[in-house]
Design a protein around this motif. Structure first.
Motif, mmCIF file in Angstrom:
data_model
loop_
_atom_site.group_PDB
_atom_site.id
_atom_site.type_symbol
_atom_site.label_atom_id
_atom_site.label_comp_id
_atom_site.label_asym_id
_atom_site.label_seq_id
_atom_site.Cartn_x
_atom_site.Cartn_y
_atom_site.Cartn_z
ATOM 1 N N GLN A 95 0.826 -1.215 0.000
ATOM 2 C CA GLN A 95 0.000 0.000 0.000
ATOM 3 C C GLN A 95 0.856 1.259 0.000
ATOM 4 O OE1 GLN A 95 -1.995 1.460 3.658
ATOM 5 N NE2 GLN A 95 -3.899 1.096 2.548
ATOM 6 N N LYS A 96 1.770 1.357 0.955
ATOM 7 C CA LYS A 96 2.545 2.585 1.115
ATOM 8 C C LYS A 96 3.547 2.787 -0.017
ATOM 9 C CE LYS A 96 0.221 3.412 4.728
ATOM 10 N NZ LYS A 96 -0.959 4.308 4.549
ATOM 11 N N THR A 109 3.167 1.790 -3.058
ATOM 12 C CA THR A 109 2.373 2.236 -4.200
ATOM 13 C C THR A 109 2.100 3.729 -4.105
ATOM 14 O OG1 THR A 109 1.313 0.066 -4.470
ATOM 15 C CG2 THR A 109 0.182 1.967 -5.423
ATOM 16 N N GLU A 110 1.715 4.202 -2.932
ATOM 17 C CA GLU A 110 1.479 5.631 -2.736
ATOM 18 C C GLU A 110 2.729 6.444 -3.052
ATOM 19 O OE1 GLU A 110 -0.050 6.394 1.173
ATOM 20 O OE2 GLU A 110 -1.523 4.788 1.028
ATOM 21 N N LEU A 111 3.901 5.895 -2.752
ATOM 22 C CA LEU A 111 5.167 6.592 -2.969
ATOM 23 C C LEU A 111 5.654 6.507 -4.415
ATOM 24 C CD1 LEU A 111 6.959 5.559 0.335
ATOM 25 C CD2 LEU A 111 6.376 7.909 -0.341
ATOM 26 N N ALA A 157 -4.732 1.702 -3.546
ATOM 27 C CA ALA A 157 -3.720 2.710 -3.237
ATOM 28 C C ALA A 157 -3.488 3.638 -4.422
ATOM 29 C CB ALA A 157 -2.414 2.033 -2.822
ATOM 30 N N VAL A 158 -3.564 3.109 -5.636
ATOM 31 C CA VAL A 158 -3.452 3.939 -6.833
ATOM 32 C C VAL A 158 -4.593 4.949 -6.884
ATOM 33 C CG1 VAL A 158 -3.669 3.896 -9.358
ATOM 34 C CG2 VAL A 158 -2.138 2.299 -8.213
ATOM 35 N N GLN A 217 -6.440 6.081 -4.402
ATOM 36 C CA GLN A 217 -6.350 7.035 -3.294
ATOM 37 C C GLN A 217 -5.272 8.087 -3.521
ATOM 38 O OE1 GLN A 217 -3.597 7.038 -0.867
ATOM 39 N NE2 GLN A 217 -4.486 8.908 -0.029
ATOM 40 N N SER A 218 -4.148 7.681 -4.107
ATOM 41 C CA SER A 218 -2.987 8.554 -4.183
ATOM 42 C C SER A 218 -2.964 9.454 -5.417
ATOM 43 C CB SER A 218 -1.698 7.717 -4.150
ATOM 44 O OG SER A 218 -1.621 6.859 -5.280
ATOM 45 N N ARG A 222 -2.468 8.349 -8.535
ATOM 46 C CA ARG A 222 -1.659 7.786 -9.608
ATOM 47 C C ARG A 222 -2.542 7.347 -10.779
ATOM 48 N NH1 ARG A 222 2.804 3.551 -7.758
ATOM 49 N NH2 ARG A 222 3.193 3.776 -10.001
#
Length: 230
Positions: free
Chosen positions: A92-93, A95-97, A131-132, A134-135, A137
């Motif tokens: 998750q994290k 992916t956010e990064l 995660a994509v 949410q972030s 991407r």
């Protein structure tokens, strides 16, 4: 950020059905005239407006293409398979990064039996997909099948190997690199030797010893910052 909807292809008018329709209209309750954001399989990103809503579909009018939020220098994370809840946190994290792809590693000190993670790919892909969304991407990272450590070292490109005790090498520029993170018990001496033989660049994460999941997230953040994408 506007509500984000994943579609196959972004065209002038996009019809949204099935799961994405249910989430956007029934769960989030987007309404006619509301601005939304679209991303598709090719990584394209666009701003749009809900033009109409029917019983089982919605039509989005695309207004303009949006600039990509993807990193300019893709990073790949080769992560030892740790306790599943922690491994999923890393997915998750990272992916956010901005991680471009994941390679689950089977190392000497991986404690989980293969049957514990062999059926988890669908769940892992869902975690990455959410995660994509949410972030912000537009590209969904690929998750490769679990691979033995020695085979993973045969990957092309720069390989950055994180170990708490080894002296750090000069890193230089970072482009299209694979980051290697070990399990809770660390790397074995044999694995360290194999990494040296494979011309990995060794790096440390400061004076303190980090848990595997913390090390993975910190490593991605640090290397991403070095590329200027964070």
């Amino acid at each position: 950020m506007r509500h984000r909807i994943y579609v196959d292809t972004i065209t002038e008018h996009v019809t949204v059905k099935d799961d994405e329709f249910h989430h956007a209209i029934r769960v989030v309750r987007a309404r006619t005239g509301e601005p939304v954001e679209l991303f598709d399989r090719s990584g394209k990103l666009a701003a749009g407006v809900v033009e109409s809503i029917e019983r089982d579909q919605a039509v989005i009018r695309v207004e303009r293409e949006l600039p990509s939020r993807e990193t300019a220098h893709p990073l790949h994370l080769a992560m030892a398979i740790i306790q599943l809840e922690k491994f999923e946190l890393v997915l998750q994290k990272a992916t956010e990064l901005g991680v471009h792809s994941f390679l689950p590693l089977v190392t000497e000190r991986v404690e989980l039996r293969p049957e514990r993670y062999s059926g988890k790919m669908d769940r892992w892909q869902k975690i990455v997909f959410e995660a994509v969304k949410q972030s912000g991407r537009s590209v969904i990272p690929r998750i490769e099948a679990p691979l033995d450590f020695e085979d993973a070292l045969k990957r092309e490109g720069k390989k950055i190997f994180f170990d708490a005790d080894a002296p750090a090498d000069a890193l230089g520029t970072v482009e299209d690199a694979t980051l290697f993170i070990g399990p809770e018990g660390g790397w074995t001496d044999e694995e360290l030797a194999l990494a040296r033989d494979a011309h990995c660049l060794f790096q440390r994460l400061g004076a303190r010893r980090l848990r595997a999941e913390t090390a993975a997230i910190a490593a991605v953040a640090i290397i991403t910052a070095r590329t200027g994408d964070l």
